[in-house]
Scaffold this motif. Structure first.
Motif, short mmCIF file in Angstrom:
data_model
loop_
_atom_site.label_atom_id
_atom_site.label_comp_id
_atom_site.label_asym_id
_atom_site.label_seq_id
_atom_site.Cartn_x
_atom_site.Cartn_y
_atom_site.Cartn_z
N PRO A 83 0.86 -1.19 0.00
CA PRO A 83 0.00 0.00 0.00
C PRO A 83 0.90 1.24 0.00
O PRO A 83 2.04 1.18 0.47
CB PRO A 83 -0.78 -0.11 1.32
N PRO A 84 0.41 2.36 -0.52
CA PRO A 84 1.25 3.56 -0.59
C PRO A 84 1.91 3.94 0.74
O PRO A 84 3.07 4.33 0.76
CB PRO A 84 0.28 4.64 -1.07
N ALA A 85 1.20 3.78 1.86
CA ALA A 85 1.77 4.14 3.15
C ALA A 85 2.98 3.26 3.49
O ALA A 85 3.97 3.73 4.04
CB ALA A 85 0.72 4.03 4.26
N LYS A 86 2.92 1.98 3.12
CA LYS A 86 4.04 1.08 3.40
C LYS A 86 5.20 1.39 2.46
O LYS A 86 6.36 1.33 2.87
CB LYS A 86 3.62 -0.38 3.29
N LEU A 88 5.93 4.30 1.34
CA LEU A 88 6.55 5.49 1.94
C LEU A 88 7.36 5.13 3.17
O LEU A 88 8.42 5.71 3.41
CB LEU A 88 5.50 6.54 2.29
N ALA A 89 6.88 4.18 3.95
CA ALA A 89 7.64 3.75 5.14
C ALA A 89 8.99 3.16 4.71
O ALA A 89 10.02 3.45 5.32
CB ALA A 89 6.83 2.74 5.95
N VAL A 94 12.14 2.33 7.08
CA VAL A 94 11.52 1.42 8.03
C VAL A 94 11.34 0.07 7.35
O VAL A 94 10.75 -0.01 6.29
CB VAL A 94 10.14 1.95 8.50
N SER A 95 11.87 -0.98 7.95
CA SER A 95 11.65 -2.32 7.43
C SER A 95 10.55 -2.98 8.26
O SER A 95 10.20 -2.51 9.33
CB SER A 95 12.94 -3.15 7.46
N TYR A 96 9.99 -4.06 7.77
CA TYR A 96 8.88 -4.73 8.44
C TYR A 96 9.24 -6.16 8.77
O TYR A 96 9.96 -6.82 8.02
CB TYR A 96 7.62 -4.71 7.55
N ILE A 97 8.74 -6.65 9.91
CA ILE A 97 8.93 -8.04 10.30
C ILE A 97 7.57 -8.67 10.53
O ILE A 97 6.58 -7.96 10.72
CB ILE A 97 9.79 -8.15 11.59
#
Length: 122
Positions: A83-86, A88-89, A94-97
């Protein structure tokens, strides 16, 4: 006549390359763009450039996919819609787990983290 895939490997000059192609992006002559977003670039300038790339491509109707999350402790993953917000993150470093509930959660900035971002026209 259009461009099916624009692969940007400009070593930090991806934003300038996209600005040069802006007329073609606006006219929807470029269908897909692959660009690498580096989280290890801790400078404010690099983060602003990453955000500008995502913002520009969003403005011209592109959707985002993570086509390879590369970290020192994980293998490559299949394409994942962002999604656009992710997106941008990721641009902000910012990485995701994977969280305990199966949902992805933001993690700390990983110095080896980068995303090969596929932007594709909707």
């Amino acid at each position: 006549v259009g461009v099916e895939l624009l692969l940007l490997t400009c070593q930090g000059y991806e934003l300038e390359a996209l600005k040069g192609a802006e007329e073609h992006l606006k006219a929807r002559r470029i269908r897909n763009v692959i660009v690498r977003i580096h989280a290890r670039s801790s400078s404010r300038t690099a983060t602003e450039r990453n955000r500008a790339i995502v913002t520009m491509l969003s403005r011209y109707g592109f959707s985002f996919f993570n086509i390879e999350a590369s970290r020192s402790d994980t293998a490559s993953k299949p394409p994942v819609y962002l999604p656009p917000a992710k997106a941008l993150a990721y641009a902000n470093g910012v990485s995701y787990i994977q969280g305990p509930s199966g949902r992805s959660m933001p993690s700390r900035r990983d110095p080896d983290f980068h995303v090969n971002l596929l932007a594709s026209l909707k």
